[in-house]
Design a protein around this motif. Structure first.
Motif, PDB file in Angstrom:
ATOM      1  N   THR A   1     -58.229  69.183  79.674  1.00 40.89           N
ATOM      2  CA  THR A   1     -58.033  69.154  78.224  1.00 40.89           C
ATOM      3  C   THR A   1     -59.192  68.376  77.626  1.00 40.89           C
ATOM      4  N   PHE A   2     -59.601  68.782  76.431  1.00 46.98           N
ATOM      5  CA  PHE A   2     -60.691  68.078  75.759  1.00 46.98           C
ATOM      6  C   PHE A   2     -60.700  68.436  74.284  1.00 46.98           C
ATOM      7  N   ASP A   3     -61.435  67.637  73.526  1.00 50.79           N
ATOM      8  CA  ASP A   3     -61.706  67.954  72.127  1.00 50.79           C
ATOM      9  C   ASP A   3     -63.027  68.705  72.101  1.00 50.79           C
ATOM     10  N   TYR A   4     -63.068  69.769  71.290  1.00 47.54           N
ATOM     11  CA  TYR A   4     -64.276  70.587  71.239  1.00 47.54           C
ATOM     12  C   TYR A   4     -64.718  70.765  69.805  1.00 47.54           C
ATOM     13  N   THR A   5     -65.994  70.483  69.555  1.00 46.34           N
ATOM     14  CA  THR A   5     -66.583  70.663  68.230  1.00 46.34           C
ATOM     15  C   THR A   5     -67.221  72.042  68.182  1.00 46.34           C
ATOM     16  N   SER A   6     -66.698  72.911  67.315  1.00 46.82           N
ATOM     17  CA  SER A   6     -67.186  74.292  67.255  1.00 46.82           C
ATOM     18  C   SER A   6     -68.630  74.341  66.788  1.00 46.82           C
ATOM     19  N   MET A   7     -69.359  75.373  67.217  1.00 46.37           N
ATOM     20  CA  MET A   7     -70.773  75.518  66.868  1.00 46.37           C
ATOM     21  C   MET A   7     -70.965  75.884  65.411  1.00 46.37           C
ATOM     22  N   GLY A   8     -70.192  76.831  64.941  1.00 45.60           N
ATOM     23  CA  GLY A   8     -70.420  77.355  63.604  1.00 45.60           C
ATOM     24  C   GLY A   8     -69.978  76.440  62.477  1.00 45.60           C
ATOM     25  N   ARG A   9     -68.759  75.907  62.594  1.00 44.36           N
ATOM     26  CA  ARG A   9     -68.176  75.160  61.477  1.00 44.36           C
ATOM     27  C   ARG A   9     -68.130  73.656  61.693  1.00 44.36           C
ATOM     28  N   GLY A  10     -68.374  73.199  62.910  1.00 42.43           N
ATOM     29  CA  GLY A  10     -68.320  71.778  63.198  1.00 42.43           C
ATOM     30  C   GLY A  10     -66.906  71.220  63.221  1.00 42.43           C
ATOM     31  N   GLU A  11     -65.908  72.102  63.357  1.00 44.94           N
ATOM     32  CA  GLU A  11     -64.514  71.662  63.400  1.00 44.94           C
ATOM     33  C   GLU A  11     -64.159  71.224  64.809  1.00 44.94           C
ATOM     34  N   VAL A  12     -63.284  70.212  64.902  1.00 46.64           N
ATOM     35  CA  VAL A  12     -62.849  69.708  66.200  1.00 46.64           C
ATOM     36  C   VAL A  12     -61.444  70.201  66.483  1.00 46.64           C
ATOM     37  N   SER A  13     -61.242  70.748  67.688  1.00 48.04           N
ATOM     38  CA  SER A  13     -59.917  71.220  68.094  1.00 48.04           C
ATOM     39  C   SER A  13     -59.656  70.806  69.530  1.00 48.04           C
ATOM     40  N   SER A  14     -58.385  70.649  69.867  1.00 48.66           N
ATOM     41  CA  SER A  14     -57.986  70.286  71.221  1.00 48.66           C
ATOM     42  C   SER A  14     -57.853  71.558  72.055  1.00 48.66           C
ATOM     43  N   ARG A  15     -58.382  71.537  73.277  1.00 50.16           N
ATOM     44  CA  ARG A  15     -58.364  72.714  74.143  1.00 50.16           C
ATOM     45  C   ARG A  15     -57.786  72.370  75.508  1.00 50.16           C
ATOM     46  N   THR A  16     -57.112  73.330  76.082  1.00 51.72           N
ATOM     47  CA  THR A  16     -56.685  73.263  77.483  1.00 51.72           C
ATOM     48  C   THR A  16     -57.316  74.463  78.168  1.00 51.72           C
ATOM     49  N   VAL A  17     -58.084  74.196  79.218  1.00 56.75           N
ATOM     50  CA  VAL A  17     -58.912  75.236  79.832  1.00 56.75           C
ATOM     51  C   VAL A  17     -58.784  75.190  81.347  1.00 56.75           C
ATOM     52  N   GLU A  18     -58.787  76.370  81.949  1.00 57.19           N
ATOM     53  CA  GLU A  18     -58.898  76.511  83.397  1.00 57.19           C
ATOM     54  C   GLU A  18     -60.365  76.792  83.705  1.00 57.19           C
TER      55      GLU A  18
END
Length: 196
Positions: free
Chosen positions: A27-44
């Motif tokens: 899990t991590f916080d990710y800052t999107s490339m286009g809009r600079g928005e931060v969202s929490s992600r769960t990834v395999e």
């Protein structure tokens, strides 16, 4: 002034390497490339690859149930799932090839935005134009047009600009406008240099 490029943290690589080895969700916080928005992600995590001077994590976004590419330098607050430490959380499909995935990526395909269908008219016949057109798919109704899945309109417009009019966007309007803006900005630079 050119801003320095964000560099991925060494600890992030170490943590991702551990998660990949043990096949554990992260899990991590990710800052999107286009809009600079931060969202929490769960990834395999499926693997790491290097493209256009950046490291990317490719994996299955659990919430979106889809493959995604994440620029490692935009990841923060990374945590590995520690439940059942000795047991993998997922299996990487046998059909997945990191080498093939990394080779098939173009800069405009990377990012977190929903892909749009870009329509490009092929006006030139140079080898470069033909090779570039082959990256797209045949467009219905017009043999001179190709379609591309684009997540980063600005990057795609800049790539089209490099063909000096041999490849020109025709849709959607946002891409056409961005291409025209970049053409105007480029002309302005050369006009200033010619005047001085």
């Amino acid at each position: 002034i050119v801003q320095p490029r964000a560099v991925a943290d060494a600890a992030t690589f170490e943590t991702l390497g551990d998660a990949l080895f043990r096949q554990k969700r992260v899990t991590f916080d990710y800052t999107s490339m286009g809009r600079g928005e931060v969202s929490s992600r769960t990834v395999e995590p499926y693997g790491l690859f290097f493209l256009n001077s950046h490291w990317y994590l490719v994996g299955r976004d659990v919430e979106r149930q889809a493959f995604r590419n994440f620029r490692v330098s935009r990841i923060s607050g990374l945590k590995v799932n520690e439940a059942k430490k000795g047991t993998p959380d997922y299996e990487i499909p046998s059909s997945f090839s990191l080498r093939a995935h990394a080779r098939s990526r173009n800069a405009w395909e990377l990012g977190d935005d929903q892909a749009i269908e870009a329509v490009v008219e092929v006006r030139g016949t140079s080898g470069a134009a033909r090779a570039a057109a082959a990256l797209g798919l045949a467009s219905t109704g017009d043999a001179a047009q190709r379609t591309f899945a684009v997540r980063r309109v600005d990057v795609f417009a800049r790539w089209l600009l490099s063909f000096a009019g041999e490849l020109v966007p025709v849709a959607p309007a946002a891409l056409v406008d961005e291409y025209r803006r970049q053409v105007a900005a480029t002309r302005a630079v050369y006009a200033r240099e010619a005047a001085s």
